[in-house]
Write an enzyme that holds these catalytic residues in place. Structure first.
Site, PDB file in Angstrom:
ATOM      1  N   CYS A  23       0.847  -1.200   0.000  1.00 37.84           N
ATOM      2  CA  CYS A  23       0.000   0.000   0.000  1.00 37.84           C
ATOM      3  C   CYS A  23       0.883   1.250   0.000  1.00 37.84           C
ATOM      4  CB  CYS A  23      -0.933   0.008   1.211  1.00 37.84           C
ATOM      5  SG  CYS A  23      -0.067  -0.007   2.798  1.00 37.84           S
ATOM      6  N   CYS A  26       3.546   1.725   2.620  1.00 40.03           N
ATOM      7  CA  CYS A  26       4.816   1.037   2.344  1.00 40.03           C
ATOM      8  C   CYS A  26       5.715   1.907   1.476  1.00 40.03           C
ATOM      9  CB  CYS A  26       4.552  -0.286   1.628  1.00 40.03           C
ATOM     10  SG  CYS A  26       3.490  -1.426   2.521  1.00 40.03           S
ATOM     11  N   ASP A 440       9.131  26.610 -33.428  1.00 35.36           N
ATOM     12  CA  ASP A 440      10.248  26.984 -34.283  1.00 35.36           C
ATOM     13  C   ASP A 440       9.846  26.623 -35.721  1.00 35.36           C
ATOM     14  OD1 ASP A 440      12.877  27.755 -35.021  1.00 35.36           O
ATOM     15  OD2 ASP A 440      13.449  25.641 -35.065  1.00 35.36           O
ATOM     16  N   ASP A 645      13.469  21.661 -32.696  1.00 33.71           N
ATOM     17  CA  ASP A 645      14.355  20.525 -32.979  1.00 33.71           C
ATOM     18  C   ASP A 645      15.688  20.632 -32.255  1.00 33.71           C
ATOM     19  OD1 ASP A 645      15.528  22.587 -34.356  1.00 33.71           O
ATOM     20  OD2 ASP A 645      15.708  21.506 -36.257  1.00 33.71           O
ATOM     21  N   ASP A 649      17.232  26.374 -30.619  1.00 31.31           N
ATOM     22  CA  ASP A 649      16.200  26.740 -29.653  1.00 31.31           C
ATOM     23  C   ASP A 649      16.345  26.023 -28.312  1.00 31.31           C
ATOM     24  OD1 ASP A 649      15.404  24.197 -30.540  1.00 31.31           O
ATOM     25  OD2 ASP A 649      14.013  25.077 -31.991  1.00 31.31           O
TER      26      ASP A 649
END
Length: 773
Positions: A23, A26, A440, A645, A649
């Protein structure tokens, strides 16, 4: 595992299996134990995956293992186990649960029937009540001490460390019923039921509780497996053995033992075991786990293949180009495993609440027992025992512990199956909250595979010795040091014209603008118009007007200066991706803002924005200007996603609330971006939003169900219904509720056990809907 391995000092990210958790309490306990070990910076435990993820520096593994062992759990390193062993262990566990639950259910049904007809049976001449009790005891002992043994073991371990968990509730509940029944059998303890001549036994109750809890655990394991399906399929793509070729010899070795430059053979209908290059043969190869497309790709000599792909027809001889830990599939699996082990912010609060849940239930059970012992006028002890037992077995911390992580596992697995790698649960939650998407241009909205359509020389260029081919040699030599898509187009032009390249004497990237380099003593500047202006290189308005009229349909211009004299421009065409317009249109239809943020020329940005339709655009933006724009949007209350990509950027991706990375090749999987789209399909951004929305919705449903279940049913289990339906009131229990609540308003503990078992399963089944989102 050898002693040397357990004392090994390790750094960075570590993952281990934790056995024995039941549970959320734990989970919190294991996290606290791990964080107390020197060298552990952070620890995150997932109840669903049963794994602990650690950020470490100079960690002694033996110290970690001992710390977790002391609190009653077992931590193991399963990295050395093969897929078959792991699968067999899982099957063995499920079989054990199934056999025990079937056995316990059979005995529970027999004991219930015997108890119902006890008085009839014992009043006959064939059986005495004492013999009846001995028989029902004999069939109940295996249920209590064999079928329920795991619960009792875990309770004992928890008790030694002065802690509690779900097993504590089950053990206390079943042993209370079992020991009470023993007292009734061998002493004068207990009261005779009204309308009967015998004192009640509760063996049937303890048997039924164990049977239902075991059945619930079995169903939980099976449904968890179904939820894990996509994640498991990824792991199953990996091949454990590889067929090595050395001269004329062929032999098998483990994949992890393979080295760069080894040559391997892959036969038809076998999975490729390595990342490498085909050196002999050709075949059709299915790479759907990378591309999302089921159509096979033709692979011939010199082409790259990836581990996990399926060789459909030909015999391939492949040279290994990477170490096994660097294979693309390994990176994907690592990202997915880290993601499914991460937590949404609310999970920490749930774990904290759950850590107090079991002690709270124990307290309520004690209060219930005391109350009914003192205030009930009938068989008060038996009633008090039954009500307190019902409180113990109806409480379900499991549902609380599973509510969030099971949904995360399902959604992360589903996302990975469509080429969407999500870094963590927080990013998954954030995706649905984004209000502004910033794209971009090159390699994101466009294909990133531009071609040069025209070279326009400036008629005022003074150096007559530099013709077009000389210019191509100079700029292509410069671009050898760049990874920008435009660099690839320039290098392709040089190769097409069979122009020999040189190595630049100097090279510098001006981020977001272009490059400066020195080749054959010539100072070369290649980039956008802003870079020309920055270096005070004159580009006449007449020249600009001329190229814009003639090349209005082209996408991009590259300005070239040689020795600070403007040479001219390269005209590139970089078409939009097939999915760009549809992806952006869907975002706009959802009411989200979309902006094109590019370093390109104003006219080019405007043309792209017009072609897509309905979006804002900003041109000529340097990396710092992109970052300032994102900050401004965030300051205005927008939640910003940046899609790029990574070429120019990276700072903007790092700054955004949600960064979506679209690599220009399969191998460029980002460990930094929140989301990576590995198949270049922009429509998956809308899939991401849909999965995020449904995940958050299901997490809320799971948590509401888990909390309401406990908040509503625990009071009923205490016997509160008595005050509504007892003889002193005019209300009666509806007929359809009588199998669940007796005529006095008391809840049957066997029904409570069934409800507890099914509450966890219902949370998992609800989360499984994410697989089809």
């Amino acid at each position: 595992m050898t002693n040397d391995e357990t004392t090994l000092i390790v750094n960075g990210y570590q993952q281990f299996v934790v056995e024995g958790m039941t549970c959320a309490a734990c989970v919190r306990r294991v996290e606290k134990a791990a964080q107390s070990v020197n060298g552990v910076n952070s620890a995150s435990v997932n109840l669903v995956t049963e794994k602990i993820n650690l950020s470490t520096t100079a960690l002694n593994r033996e110290e970690l293992f001992n710390a977790v062992r002391k609190i009653g759990y077992k931590i193991i390193d399963d990295s050395g186990y093969d897929k078959v062993s792991k699968k067999n262990n899982k099957i063995h566990l499920q079989k054990k649960l199934l056999y025990k639950s079937i056995f316990a259910l059979i005995i529970a049904c027999i004991s219930i029937l015997l108890t119902l007809f006890r008085e009839t049976l014992t009043t006959s001449a064939y059986i005495s009540d004492q013999l009846f009790m001995l028989f029902i005891l004999s069939i109940s002992v295996p249920v209590q001490f064999w079928a329920g043994l795991d619960f009792h073991k875990k309770t004992f371990i928890a008790t030694k460390t002065l802690t509690t968990n779900m097993n504590t509730l089950i053990t206390l509940g079943t042993f209370s019923a079992f020991l009470y029944s023993l007292l009734v059998m061998f002493t004068d303890f207990g009261s005779i039921n009204i309308n009967t001549t015998v004192r009640p036994l509760f063996f049937d109750t303890s048997n039924t509780i164990i049977a239902f809890v075991l059945l619930g655990h079995f169903l939980q394991e099976r449904t968890k497996d179904a939820t894990f399906k996509e994640v498991q399929l990824l792991s199953e793509l990996k091949v454990d053995k590889v067929r090595i070729i050395e001269g004329e010899k062929e032999y098998e070795i483990p994949v992890m033992a393979v080295d760069i430059s080894d040559e391997v053979i892959v036969k038809p209908f076998e999975r490729i075991s390595v990342d490498g290059v085909v050196i002999n043969g050709n075949s059709s190869v299915e790479e759907s786990f990378l591309t999302g497309e089921s159509l096979p790709m033709t692979k011939t000599i010199g082409e790259t293949v990836y581990a996990g792909s399926l060789n459909l027809e030909g015999l391939l001889r492949i040279r290994v180009v990477k170490k096994p830990e660097e294979f693309v599939i390994e990176k994907i699996i690592q990202l997915v495993e880290k993601a499914i082990s991460s937590k949404v912010p609310i999970q920490s609060l749930v774990d904290k609440i759950s850590s107090y849940f079991v002690p709270f239930v124990l307290l309520i059970s004690i209060i219930t027992f005391c109350f009914w012992t003192i205030f009930y006028s009938g068989n008060s002890f038996e009633l008090a025992l039954l009500n307190s037992l019902t409180v113990l077995v109806i409480a379900c911390p499991c549902a609380l512990g599973l509510a969030t992580p099971i949904a995360i596992v399902a959604s992360i697995g589903r996302s990975a199956s469509i080429g969407l790698l999500i870094k963590d649960a927080a990013a998954l939650q954030k995706a649905n909250e984004v209000t502004t998407f910033i794209f971009d241009k090159t390699g994101t909205l466009t294909t990133g595979n531009p071609s040069i359509t025209n070279i326009k020389k400036n008629h005022l260029f003074l150096n007559s010795k530099i013709d077009e081919n000389s210019m191509i040699q100079l700029i292509a030599s410069c671009e050898r040091g760049s990874n920008h898509p435009f660099a690839k187009a320039i290098l392709a032009l040089a190769e097409k014209n069979d122009i020999e390249l040189l190595w630049p004497e100097e090279f510098k990237t001006i981020e977001g603008l272009g490059i400066e380099a020195k080749v054959k003593s010539h100072h070369i500047i290649i980039g956008n118009k802003n870079l020309m202006d920055k270096n005070k290189i004159t580009v006449t308005q007449k020249y600009l007007d001329d190229i814009r009229v003639k090349d209005i349909h082209k996408n991009s211009l590259i300005f070239i200066s040689i020795d600070y004299d403007f040479f001219g421009t390269l005209h590139l065409e970089d078409p939009l991706k097939d999915t760009s317009i549809s992806a952006v249109t869907q975002l706009l239809e959802q009411g989200r803002k979309v902006t094109l943020l590019t370093g390109d020329d104003e006219n080019i940005a405007k043309k792209i924005a017009t072609k897509i339709g309905g979006i804002n655009w900003i041109s000529g933006a340097s990396p710092s200007e992109k970052m300032n724009y994102i900050k401004k949007q965030q300051a205005n209350g927008e939640i910003v996603a940046m899609i790029g990509d990574g070429a120019n950027d990276a700072p903007s991706l790092a700054l955004a609330d949600l960064s979506i990375f679209i690599p220009n090749n399969i191998e460029s999987i980002s460990k930094i971006a929140h989301v990576t789209i590995i198949n270049n399909n922009l429509n998956i951004i809308n899939e991401l939003i849909a999965i995020s929305h449904k995940t958050v919705k299901i997490i809320k449903q799971n948590l509401i169900w888990a909390f309401l279940y406990n908040i509503m049913l625990i009071p009923i289990a205490t016997g509160i219904g008595y005050f509504l339906f007892s003889d002193s009131t005019s209300m009666q229990v509806p007929q359809y509720l009588l199998p669940i609540i007796n005529e006095d308003g008391f809840l049957n503990p066997m029904i409570a056990a069934f409800a507890m078992a099914m509450s966890s399963v219902s949370v998992i089944i609800n989360s499984m809907r994410l697989r089809n989102s």
